[in-house]
Design a protein around this motif. Structure first.
Motif, short mmCIF file in Angstrom:
data_model
loop_
_atom_site.label_atom_id
_atom_site.label_comp_id
_atom_site.label_asym_id
_atom_site.label_seq_id
_atom_site.Cartn_x
_atom_site.Cartn_y
_atom_site.Cartn_z
N ILE A 1 10.98 39.65 54.37
CA ILE A 1 11.08 40.11 52.98
C ILE A 1 10.01 39.40 52.17
CG2 ILE A 1 12.54 40.15 50.92
CD1 ILE A 1 14.96 40.19 52.88
N TYR A 2 9.25 40.17 51.40
CA TYR A 2 8.22 39.60 50.54
C TYR A 2 8.69 39.46 49.10
CZ TYR A 2 5.21 40.81 54.49
OH TYR A 2 4.66 40.92 55.75
N SER A 3 9.55 40.38 48.65
CA SER A 3 10.10 40.28 47.30
C SER A 3 11.45 40.98 47.25
CB SER A 3 9.14 40.86 46.25
OG SER A 3 9.04 42.25 46.39
N PHE A 4 12.30 40.50 46.33
CA PHE A 4 13.62 41.07 46.16
C PHE A 4 14.03 40.95 44.70
CE2 PHE A 4 14.36 36.59 46.84
CZ PHE A 4 15.43 36.28 46.01
N GLN A 5 15.07 41.66 44.33
CA GLN A 5 15.65 41.55 43.00
C GLN A 5 17.16 41.39 43.14
OE1 GLN A 5 14.69 45.15 40.91
NE2 GLN A 5 16.23 46.37 41.99
N ILE A 6 17.79 40.95 42.07
CA ILE A 6 19.24 40.81 42.04
C ILE A 6 19.78 41.74 40.97
CG2 ILE A 6 21.18 39.27 41.57
CD1 ILE A 6 19.36 36.95 42.49
N VAL A 7 20.80 42.52 41.32
CA VAL A 7 21.50 43.36 40.35
C VAL A 7 22.94 42.86 40.28
CG1 VAL A 7 22.21 45.70 39.75
CG2 VAL A 7 20.02 45.34 40.91
N THR A 8 23.41 42.57 39.06
CA THR A 8 24.76 42.04 38.89
C THR A 8 25.77 43.15 38.68
OG1 THR A 8 24.72 41.87 36.47
CG2 THR A 8 23.73 40.03 37.73
N ASP A 9 27.04 42.78 38.73
CA ASP A 9 28.10 43.74 38.48
C ASP A 9 28.10 44.24 37.04
OD1 ASP A 9 28.77 41.09 37.88
OD2 ASP A 9 30.91 41.42 38.14
N GLN A 10 27.38 43.59 36.14
CA GLN A 10 27.21 44.09 34.77
C GLN A 10 26.02 45.03 34.65
OE1 GLN A 10 27.57 40.45 34.95
NE2 GLN A 10 29.76 40.57 34.51
N GLY A 11 25.33 45.28 35.75
CA GLY A 11 24.19 46.19 35.75
C GLY A 11 22.88 45.54 35.33
N GLU A 12 22.87 44.22 35.17
CA GLU A 12 21.64 43.52 34.82
C GLU A 12 20.79 43.31 36.07
OE1 GLU A 12 22.66 40.51 31.32
OE2 GLU A 12 23.89 40.19 33.11
N THR A 13 19.47 43.41 35.91
CA THR A 13 18.55 43.22 37.03
C THR A 13 17.68 42.00 36.75
OG1 THR A 13 18.51 45.59 37.47
CG2 THR A 13 16.71 44.28 38.39
N PHE A 14 17.53 41.14 37.76
CA PHE A 14 16.71 39.94 37.66
C PHE A 14 15.70 39.93 38.80
CE2 PHE A 14 20.72 39.14 35.61
CZ PHE A 14 20.32 38.63 34.39
N GLY A 15 14.51 39.48 38.49
CA GLY A 15 13.44 39.48 39.48
C GLY A 15 12.29 40.31 38.97
N PRO A 16 11.34 40.62 39.80
CA PRO A 16 11.34 40.34 41.24
C PRO A 16 11.11 38.86 41.54
CG PRO A 16 9.25 41.32 40.60
CD PRO A 16 10.12 41.31 39.37
N PHE A 17 11.68 38.45 42.65
CA PHE A 17 11.49 37.11 43.18
C PHE A 17 10.61 37.24 44.42
CE2 PHE A 17 15.68 37.17 41.15
CZ PHE A 17 15.53 36.15 40.22
N ASP A 18 9.49 36.51 44.44
CA ASP A 18 8.53 36.61 45.53
C ASP A 18 8.72 35.47 46.53
OD1 ASP A 18 7.25 38.88 44.42
OD2 ASP A 18 6.12 37.59 43.07
N LEU A 19 8.64 35.81 47.81
CA LEU A 19 8.78 34.84 48.90
C LEU A 19 7.43 34.70 49.60
CD1 LEU A 19 12.12 36.30 50.24
CD2 LEU A 19 11.85 34.21 48.90
#
Length: 111
Positions: A53-71
């Motif tokens: 995985i080169y990058s990912f994001q996090i989606v919460t149960d409230q529908g908020e998105t965080f990222g992208p996070f790069d590896l």
């Protein structure tokens, strides 16, 4: 053998992997209660030329998105500072080398 719990067991000899999902892979983690997440750690697995995985994001149960996070690579866990509250988090792969992408370990830190 390669189930989701293998990414959160604290054992670096185990890992979670998708079933050939590549950029479509995701893993969902549900906490016991809503928690302020202040840092996350993510260690991608690799098979050399695939499964990283080169990058990912996090989606919460409230529908908020965080990222992208790069590896940068698959040789260690990378820590990312965060500041959000959630009970359920979906880690979604954005870019990868394809194949059975997954994680050696996923860490959540919070209050």
């Amino acid at each position: 053998m390669w189930g989701a719990l293998r990414a959160i067991d604290g054992d670096l000899a185990t890992s979670w992997l998708s079933n050939g999902d590549g950029d479509e892979a995701w893993i969902e983690i549900e906490l016991l209660e809503e928690t302020l997440i202040t840092r996350i750690g993510f260690w991608t697995r690799t098979m050399g030329s695939s499964a990283q995985i080169y990058s990912f994001q996090i989606v919460t149960d409230q529908g908020e998105t965080f990222g992208p996070f790069d590896l940068a690579d698959a040789v260690q866990s990378y820590i990312f500072e965060t500041d959000f509250t959630a009970k359920r988090l979906s880690f979604e792969v954005l870019t990868s080398s394809g194949g059975n992408t997954g994680a050696v370990e996923i860490e959540l830190y919070g209050e």
